[in-house]
Design an enzyme around this catalytic site. Structure first.
Site, short mmCIF file in Angstrom:
data_model
loop_
_atom_site.label_atom_id
_atom_site.label_comp_id
_atom_site.label_asym_id
_atom_site.label_seq_id
_atom_site.Cartn_x
_atom_site.Cartn_y
_atom_site.Cartn_z
N ASP A 1 76.77 98.57 72.83
CA ASP A 1 77.79 98.87 71.85
C ASP A 1 77.69 100.38 71.57
O ASP A 1 76.66 101.00 71.84
CB ASP A 1 77.52 98.05 70.58
CG ASP A 1 78.47 98.41 69.46
OD1 ASP A 1 79.68 98.43 69.69
OD2 ASP A 1 77.98 98.69 68.35
N ASP B 1 79.34 102.41 68.42
CA ASP B 1 79.22 102.81 67.02
C ASP B 1 78.02 102.11 66.36
O ASP B 1 78.01 100.89 66.25
CB ASP B 1 80.50 102.44 66.25
CG ASP B 1 81.73 103.15 66.79
OD1 ASP B 1 81.66 104.36 67.03
OD2 ASP B 1 82.77 102.50 66.96
C1 BG6 Z 1 83.78 99.35 66.18
C2 BG6 Z 1 83.27 99.81 64.83
O1 BG6 Z 1 82.95 99.83 67.18
O2 BG6 Z 1 85.10 99.85 66.40
C3 BG6 Z 1 84.24 99.43 63.74
O3 BG6 Z 1 82.01 99.19 64.59
C4 BG6 Z 1 85.63 99.97 64.07
O4 BG6 Z 1 83.79 99.97 62.51
C5 BG6 Z 1 86.06 99.47 65.44
O5 BG6 Z 1 86.57 99.55 63.09
C6 BG6 Z 1 87.44 100.01 65.85
O6 BG6 Z 1 87.33 101.40 66.00
P1 BG6 Z 1 88.57 102.40 66.11
O7 BG6 Z 1 87.93 103.72 66.44
O8 BG6 Z 1 89.44 101.90 67.21
O9 BG6 Z 1 89.26 102.39 64.79
MG MG Z 2 78.48 98.82 66.39
#
Ligand code: BG6
Ligand code: MG
Length: 226
Positions: free
Chosen positions: A17, A19
């Site tokens: 993963d 984030d």
């Molecule tokens: C995930 C995060 O990886 O991606 C979430 O943990 C986030 O917090 C999700 O909402 C979607 O991300 P993005 O950048 O497309 O808004």
């Molecule tokens: Mg994550």
């Protein structure tokens, strides 16, 4: 004596993963949501943010609004505002923002012949990976721009496995979110949870960060019985 133990299925690839695992963008997501919630007068704090980890952008907003009724146009505008704010905050990201141990485990995995991939719900994954300088350390990146159901559905991870040419049972997923571990289990993959047991205690192996993760322990994980 009949040996009923399963033969060891070798681990051939790691799917990370993004984030909260390779870099701390979970914090930047939180701050952007917090600014939006404050501007809208909606109560939101770090404890409520826990329910957003790994969750898609639209589902995150639904959870923040928690039943507050907004029309589609306003909902879409809020998503755009949060994302523009979040993307702006990515300007400050540099290779120094790679979390401790991430670069090392990616390099060690490669050196030992494993494939490496990212499986992230974020539509900004490629931008983040470029800013932190990790694109070259990965054999494939599957992210929220792929047109598949979000975690906890297994699809993102199954697609990542396919892109690195591996069967699901040859892959280990490294995740910091409950929905991410659920997705990996649904995909039939072995799992490493990064963070507290309340969040990732259902993973095969749980640790505090990539700097405390031993690759040998990952390679020794028995394949998950379904
Ligand atoms: C995930 C995060 O990886 O991606 C979430 O943990 C986030 O917090 C999700 O909402 C979607 O991300 P993005 O950048 O497309 O808004
Ligand atoms: Mg994550």
């Amino acid at each position: 004596v009949v040996d009923t133990s399963e033969p060891h299925v070798p681990v051939r690839g790691l799917i990370f993963d993004l984030d909260g695992v390779l870099t701390d963008t979970a914090e930047l997501h939180y701050r952007a949501w917090k600014r939006l919630a404050d501007a809208q007068g909606v109560a939101f704090d770090r404890s409520r943010n826990e329910a957003l980890r790994g969750v898609s952008r639209a589902e995150s907003l639904r959870r923040i609004l928690d039943g507050i009724d907004v029309d589609d146009e306003r909902f879409t505008a809020m998503l755009a505002t949060k994302n523009a704010d979040y993307v702006r905050s990515l300007d400050q990201l540099t290779p120094d923002d790679v979390l401790p141990g991430a670069r090392e485990i990616l390099a060690e995995a490669r050196a030992r012949g494993l494939r490496t991939a990212v499986g992230s719900s974020s539509r900004n994954a490629a931008l983040v990976l470029e800013r932190i300088g990790l694109l070259d350390a990965l054999d494939a990146v599957v992210d929220g721009t792929a047109d598949v159901p979000a975690k906890p559905a297994p699809d993102l991870f199954l697609l990542a496995a396919e892109r690195i040419g591996l069967a699901a049972d040859g892959c280990v997923v490294v995740e910091d979110a409950t929905s991410g571990i659920d997705a990996a289990i649904a995909a039939g993959m072995r799992t490493v949870g990064i963070g507290p047991a309340e969040r990732v205690g259902h993973a095969d192996l749980v640790t505090t960060g990539l700097d405390t993760l031993e690759l040998d322990a990952v390679l020794a994980l028995p394949v998950r019985r379904r």
